[in-house]
Motif scaffolding. Sequence first.
Motif, PDB file in Angstrom:
ATOM      1  N   GLU A   1      47.427  38.307  47.730  1.00 54.51           N
ATOM      2  CA  GLU A   1      48.772  38.625  46.551  1.00 54.51           C
ATOM      3  C   GLU A   1      47.727  38.286  45.225  1.00 54.51           C
ATOM      4  OE1 GLU A   1      53.143  37.711  44.845  1.00 54.51           O
ATOM      5  OE2 GLU A   1      52.300  36.770  46.798  1.00 54.51           O
ATOM      6  N   LEU A   2      47.996  39.129  44.270  1.00 50.04           N
ATOM      7  CA  LEU A   2      47.187  38.983  43.066  1.00 50.04           C
ATOM      8  C   LEU A   2      48.332  38.496  41.969  1.00 50.04           C
ATOM      9  CD1 LEU A   2      44.442  38.800  41.667  1.00 50.04           C
ATOM     10  CD2 LEU A   2      45.389  41.456  40.505  1.00 50.04           C
ATOM     11  N   VAL A   3      48.069  37.112  41.387  1.00 46.02           N
ATOM     12  CA  VAL A   3      49.137  36.956  40.314  1.00 46.02           C
ATOM     13  C   VAL A   3      48.158  36.132  39.284  1.00 46.02           C
ATOM     14  CG1 VAL A   3      50.724  34.883  39.800  1.00 46.02           C
ATOM     15  CG2 VAL A   3      50.657  35.986  42.247  1.00 46.02           C
ATOM     16  N   ASP A   4      48.348  36.839  38.080  1.00 48.21           N
ATOM     17  CA  ASP A   4      47.623  36.278  36.645  1.00 48.21           C
ATOM     18  C   ASP A   4      46.067  36.063  37.349  1.00 48.21           C
ATOM     19  OD1 ASP A   4      49.894  36.078  35.402  1.00 48.21           O
ATOM     20  OD2 ASP A   4      50.504  34.058  36.018  1.00 48.21           O
ATOM     21  N   GLY A   5      45.478  37.103  37.703  1.00 52.09           N
ATOM     22  CA  GLY A   5      44.037  37.077  37.982  1.00 52.09           C
ATOM     23  C   GLY A   5      43.521  36.220  39.269  1.00 52.09           C
ATOM     24  N   VAL A   6      44.449  35.509  39.850  1.00 52.59           N
ATOM     25  CA  VAL A   6      44.049  34.810  41.095  1.00 52.59           C
ATOM     26  C   VAL A   6      44.630  35.271  42.511  1.00 52.59           C
ATOM     27  CG1 VAL A   6      44.255  32.464  41.978  1.00 52.59           C
ATOM     28  CG2 VAL A   6      44.256  32.843  39.596  1.00 52.59           C
ATOM     29  N   LEU A   7      43.704  35.242  43.428  1.00 52.89           N
ATOM     30  CA  LEU A   7      44.066  35.966  44.710  1.00 52.89           C
ATOM     31  C   LEU A   7      44.743  34.857  45.448  1.00 52.89           C
ATOM     32  CD1 LEU A   7      40.828  37.731  45.555  1.00 52.89           C
ATOM     33  CD2 LEU A   7      43.384  38.906  45.112  1.00 52.89           C
ATOM     34  N   HIS A   8      45.956  35.081  46.139  1.00 50.10           N
ATOM     35  CA  HIS A   8      46.746  34.232  46.874  1.00 50.10           C
ATOM     36  C   HIS A   8      46.732  34.367  48.338  1.00 50.10           C
ATOM     37  CE1 HIS A   8      48.489  31.520  43.608  1.00 50.10           C
ATOM     38  NE2 HIS A   8      48.237  32.764  42.791  1.00 50.10           N
ATOM     39  N   PHE A   9      46.030  33.626  49.269  1.00 54.39           N
ATOM     40  CA  PHE A   9      46.142  33.959  50.821  1.00 54.39           C
ATOM     41  C   PHE A   9      47.050  32.802  51.383  1.00 54.39           C
ATOM     42  CE2 PHE A   9      41.989  34.160  48.686  1.00 54.39           C
ATOM     43  CZ  PHE A   9      41.640  35.574  48.981  1.00 54.39           C
ATOM     44  N   ALA A  10      47.844  33.508  52.169  1.00 58.53           N
ATOM     45  CA  ALA A  10      48.991  32.850  52.722  1.00 58.53           C
ATOM     46  C   ALA A  10      48.479  32.092  54.146  1.00 58.53           C
ATOM     47  CB  ALA A  10      50.107  33.826  53.190  1.00 58.53           C
ATOM     48  N   PRO A  11      49.035  31.040  54.597  1.00 59.22           N
ATOM     49  CA  PRO A  11      48.476  30.477  55.749  1.00 59.22           C
ATOM     50  C   PRO A  11      48.547  31.466  56.987  1.00 59.22           C
ATOM     51  CG  PRO A  11      50.123  29.061  54.665  1.00 59.22           C
ATOM     52  CD  PRO A  11      50.292  30.510  53.881  1.00 59.22           C
ATOM     53  N   GLY A  12      47.455  31.278  57.627  1.00 56.37           N
ATOM     54  CA  GLY A  12      47.389  32.203  58.830  1.00 56.37           C
ATOM     55  C   GLY A  12      46.609  33.506  58.583  1.00 56.37           C
ATOM     56  N   THR A  13      46.343  33.956  57.397  1.00 59.06           N
ATOM     57  CA  THR A  13      45.325  35.032  57.025  1.00 59.06           C
ATOM     58  C   THR A  13      44.086  34.705  57.432  1.00 59.06           C
ATOM     59  OG1 THR A  13      46.775  35.407  55.116  1.00 59.06           O
ATOM     60  CG2 THR A  13      44.830  36.266  55.104  1.00 59.06           C
ATOM     61  N   ARG A  14      43.343  35.511  57.956  1.00 57.09           N
ATOM     62  CA  ARG A  14      41.953  35.627  58.565  1.00 57.09           C
ATOM     63  C   ARG A  14      41.196  36.553  57.617  1.00 57.09           C
ATOM     64  NH1 ARG A  14      40.678  33.060  62.882  1.00 57.09           N
ATOM     65  NH2 ARG A  14      38.730  32.737  61.493  1.00 57.09           N
ATOM     66  N   ARG A  15      41.693  37.681  57.384  1.00 55.59           N
ATOM     67  CA  ARG A  15      40.789  38.452  56.455  1.00 55.59           C
ATOM     68  C   ARG A  15      41.617  39.239  55.433  1.00 55.59           C
ATOM     69  NH1 ARG A  15      35.858  39.342  58.880  1.00 55.59           N
ATOM     70  NH2 ARG A  15      35.234  41.115  57.441  1.00 55.59           N
ATOM     71  N   ALA A  16      41.213  39.442  54.258  1.00 55.97           N
ATOM     72  CA  ALA A  16      41.830  40.032  53.332  1.00 55.97           C
ATOM     73  C   ALA A  16      40.931  41.248  52.470  1.00 55.97           C
ATOM     74  CB  ALA A  16      42.434  39.063  52.219  1.00 55.97           C
ATOM     75  N   VAL A  17      41.589  42.034  51.832  1.00 57.48           N
ATOM     76  CA  VAL A  17      40.778  42.970  51.012  1.00 57.48           C
ATOM     77  C   VAL A  17      41.214  42.864  49.655  1.00 57.48           C
ATOM     78  CG1 VAL A  17      39.653  45.133  50.824  1.00 57.48           C
ATOM     79  CG2 VAL A  17      40.226  44.291  52.967  1.00 57.48           C
ATOM     80  N   PHE A  18      40.369  42.883  48.624  1.00 59.41           N
ATOM     81  CA  PHE A  18      40.819  43.116  47.367  1.00 59.41           C
ATOM     82  C   PHE A  18      39.863  44.203  46.199  1.00 59.41           C
ATOM     83  CE2 PHE A  18      37.940  39.761  46.471  1.00 59.41           C
ATOM     84  CZ  PHE A  18      37.178  40.001  45.306  1.00 59.41           C
ATOM     85  N   ARG A  19      40.277  44.908  45.467  1.00 58.11           N
ATOM     86  CA  ARG A  19      39.440  45.822  44.757  1.00 58.11           C
ATOM     87  C   ARG A  19      39.163  45.229  43.229  1.00 58.11           C
ATOM     88  NH1 ARG A  19      41.888  50.542  48.004  1.00 58.11           N
ATOM     89  NH2 ARG A  19      40.668  50.966  49.441  1.00 58.11           N
ATOM     90  N   GLY A  20      38.207  45.725  42.651  1.00 58.33           N
ATOM     91  CA  GLY A  20      38.169  45.400  41.149  1.00 58.33           C
ATOM     92  C   GLY A  20      37.349  46.501  40.423  1.00 58.33           C
ATOM     93  N   THR A  21      37.503  46.537  39.028  1.00 58.88           N
ATOM     94  CA  THR A  21      36.702  47.351  38.231  1.00 58.88           C
ATOM     95  C   THR A  21      36.403  46.710  37.069  1.00 58.88           C
ATOM     96  OG1 THR A  21      37.665  49.373  38.964  1.00 58.88           O
ATOM     97  CG2 THR A  21      36.604  49.550  36.907  1.00 58.88           C
ATOM     98  N   THR A  22      35.037  46.312  36.736  1.00 59.06           N
ATOM     99  CA  THR A  22      34.752  45.738  35.579  1.00 59.06           C
ATOM    100  C   THR A  22      34.850  46.214  34.274  1.00 59.06           C
ATOM    101  OG1 THR A  22      32.451  46.512  35.620  1.00 59.06           O
ATOM    102  CG2 THR A  22      32.707  44.344  36.935  1.00 59.06           C
ATOM    103  N   ASP A  23      35.035  45.557  33.435  1.00 60.12           N
ATOM    104  CA  ASP A  23      35.347  45.754  31.814  1.00 60.12           C
ATOM    105  C   ASP A  23      34.199  46.113  31.181  1.00 60.12           C
ATOM    106  OD1 ASP A  23      36.209  46.373  29.332  1.00 60.12           O
ATOM    107  OD2 ASP A  23      37.417  44.555  29.122  1.00 60.12           O
ATOM    108  N   VAL A  24      33.856  47.247  31.094  1.00 57.74           N
ATOM    109  CA  VAL A  24      32.690  47.905  30.404  1.00 57.74           C
ATOM    110  C   VAL A  24      32.311  47.269  28.822  1.00 57.74           C
ATOM    111  CG1 VAL A  24      31.141  49.854  29.553  1.00 57.74           C
ATOM    112  CG2 VAL A  24      32.670  50.194  31.559  1.00 57.74           C
ATOM    113  N   SER A  25      33.299  47.045  28.191  1.00 57.00           N
ATOM    114  CA  SER A  25      33.481  46.272  26.820  1.00 57.00           C
ATOM    115  C   SER A  25      32.879  44.984  26.935  1.00 57.00           C
ATOM    116  CB  SER A  25      34.536  46.492  26.293  1.00 57.00           C
ATOM    117  OG  SER A  25      35.603  45.682  26.831  1.00 57.00           O
TER     118      SER A  25
END
Length: 716
Positions: A669-693
């Motif tokens: 789960e993404l909250v204010d730019g921070v990824l949160h992983f619940a107990p028991g999670t083994r693998r997770a996936v996130f995506r992102g796009t950088t700010d060209v400016s």
Amino acid sequence: MGLEPDDDASARRRLKAARRLAEEVAEQAARRRSPANGAESGSAASLLSGGAGMPEDESSSDRGVATVDTKKTEFSGSSTAQDAGARWYHRPGHDDGGREFGNAAAFAFEADLEVLAREATQNSLDERDRRNDSPVRVRYTLHELTGDALARFRSAICWDALQPHYEAAAAQDQKVGRVISTGLREMVERDRLVLLRIDDYNAHGLTGDDYEDGRFAAVVRRQLDSRKSDSSAGGSYGLGKATLWATSRLGLVLMNSTLSEPHEGHTRRRVIGRLDLPWREVDGRRFAGPAWLGQPDTGAGYANVVRSWWADEETVESLHLTRDSEEPGTSFLIVGAHDVASLAESGQDHEGDASEDEESLERMHQRLVRALGRNFWAAMTAGGERRPLLEASVRTLRNGVGHIEEERVDPQVHQPARSRALQAFLAGSTVERLTEAGQVALTTVRLKLPEREGIAGSAGEHRAVLLVTEATDVDGRINQVTAMRGNRMTVRTSRVPNLPVGTNPFQAVLLAGRAAGDDAPFAAEAEAFLRASEPPEHNKWSQTEELRTCYSPSAHRRIAAMTWEINKAVHELVAVSKKEKAGGTNKVSKRLKISGRPAAKARGVVMPPKLDDLDAVIDSSGAWQITAVVKVPQGTEAWAMKPVAKLEVRSGPRPSVGWAHLAAVSNCELVDGVLHFAPGTRRAVFRGTTDVSTHPVRAALAGLVIELRENKEAVA
């Protein structure tokens, strides 16, 4: 705002209110025009005048046939559908009082030009004339009409006869009614109408009887009738044609077909129109929904309806349905075309203003081009002596004059790596292993087919063809498998999981069923099996009711098994040798780095989550687009980690860059730019796009480093 009860009195009140509003809008539009445009102003004022000047023969009205007084029809000197004896027939309301407030099939799809391009082009591809090896040619024409050109077109389609039906439909507080109301308002207030014509050539055309089984009846008269001539056809539900009407704000599509086989001794200019409106009441008579533009059918049993007619050249020209050649095929004209998805992308509302018209036309043009390139690159690819199955192009006109030049969709431009792979397969120039840049490796994967119910001998082992080649920056997301069957339309694109860090970027193509070649074992059986596993959108292979019915409840597991074999085969083909890893010569190890990995793990200490895999590509704006896999340690702790992007430069500290977009994909789960992983999670996936400016240098001139930093405050 509350809704009135759905009774006759309320319906009449809404109808009168809609007519009053229409009169006010038309008068305002007329006042805005100069005296020099008086003839045009009169046309606009009469457009929604509440039905004035529309005497009807009582007996024909009772049958649902609308006629128009030719003395009061504008531009009567030009050829119109009415001049040819054509008129609108509206289906009478049901005797049992049933009401349909729209075509349910149209709601299966979004009013999206990309969806339309996929469904309509698939239908043209399915109807390719296989008596020769020439491709089916499809051309999309966006055409904006304004002023006199719009007035002439309205006259050609007998608009005065349609007017009271549109008013009644727009007065209803229903979804379809609101869409129609918006379309009418745009046409009147902005004096603008967008047509979208889809022409195909070297196709079968709308053959067959007006009412009995055949291509014509399946498209014009029926719902959920697929009527495909080949088992490798992309469509199977009969829903795709509904996208034509769904793309029209006015629910109106006109057709002109050149037939591949004579009907009634004719082949050219078979014309018909179909209008899909909700249930409505007009002048005290109730109508069920659909209407057709055609000539009265005097045949026994059909005396009260209209049928297609063999039009002259002037009539099809006035309807904007003139075809470029005598080759068989069909032209579909969508009247009042709109694209909700493009409005969402641009942040506009549905209304807009005149200053946005040019931009919206260009945006619609480009969305059509992109959709054709993304979904049909394979069908447009040739190789060796094999010709392509499809040629496609897009052009844009304004009042008959070219606005955007016709653009031929080139698969090498839109999908260079995938096109290279298929071209090598067709030309017979593949290799077993990738040893040089530009090569295409080929292997096969198994699809174990269950027996189809009632067809002995249909069970067996099909060998689908898997092609792998080096990726390019233009292909989009890297390390993907694009799958298709006989008609070579992209069905699904999926990521290959668990690739080792340092894997060279690649693109893979899976050719299953008849796409693997007619000599592939059980090609026809695999084609039928995979076709049965596709939903109406034809965008994946999975469990469907047809698959369960025709095979077995567990048949979908065969697809999962094939997917596992595909991923395994890709791993073997793209595996980097130990020598290559040590030398660090591959592209990914040079451009991408995962930072922050611990050197060693102390006994009893739980290490934080770490990046396990990273895919990245530079998009057209110059931003890095990443997909990252996070490995979370086993335990009962919750973790909060902040992803940080930095550029790898030759000297000095790595400069950090900002994120334009971050998204949690799975198991986080993404909250204010921070990824949160619940107990028991083994693998997770996130995506992102950088700010060209925030890039100090262009992405092409630097590598990318991704770090995960623990954020203990967020956990607390």
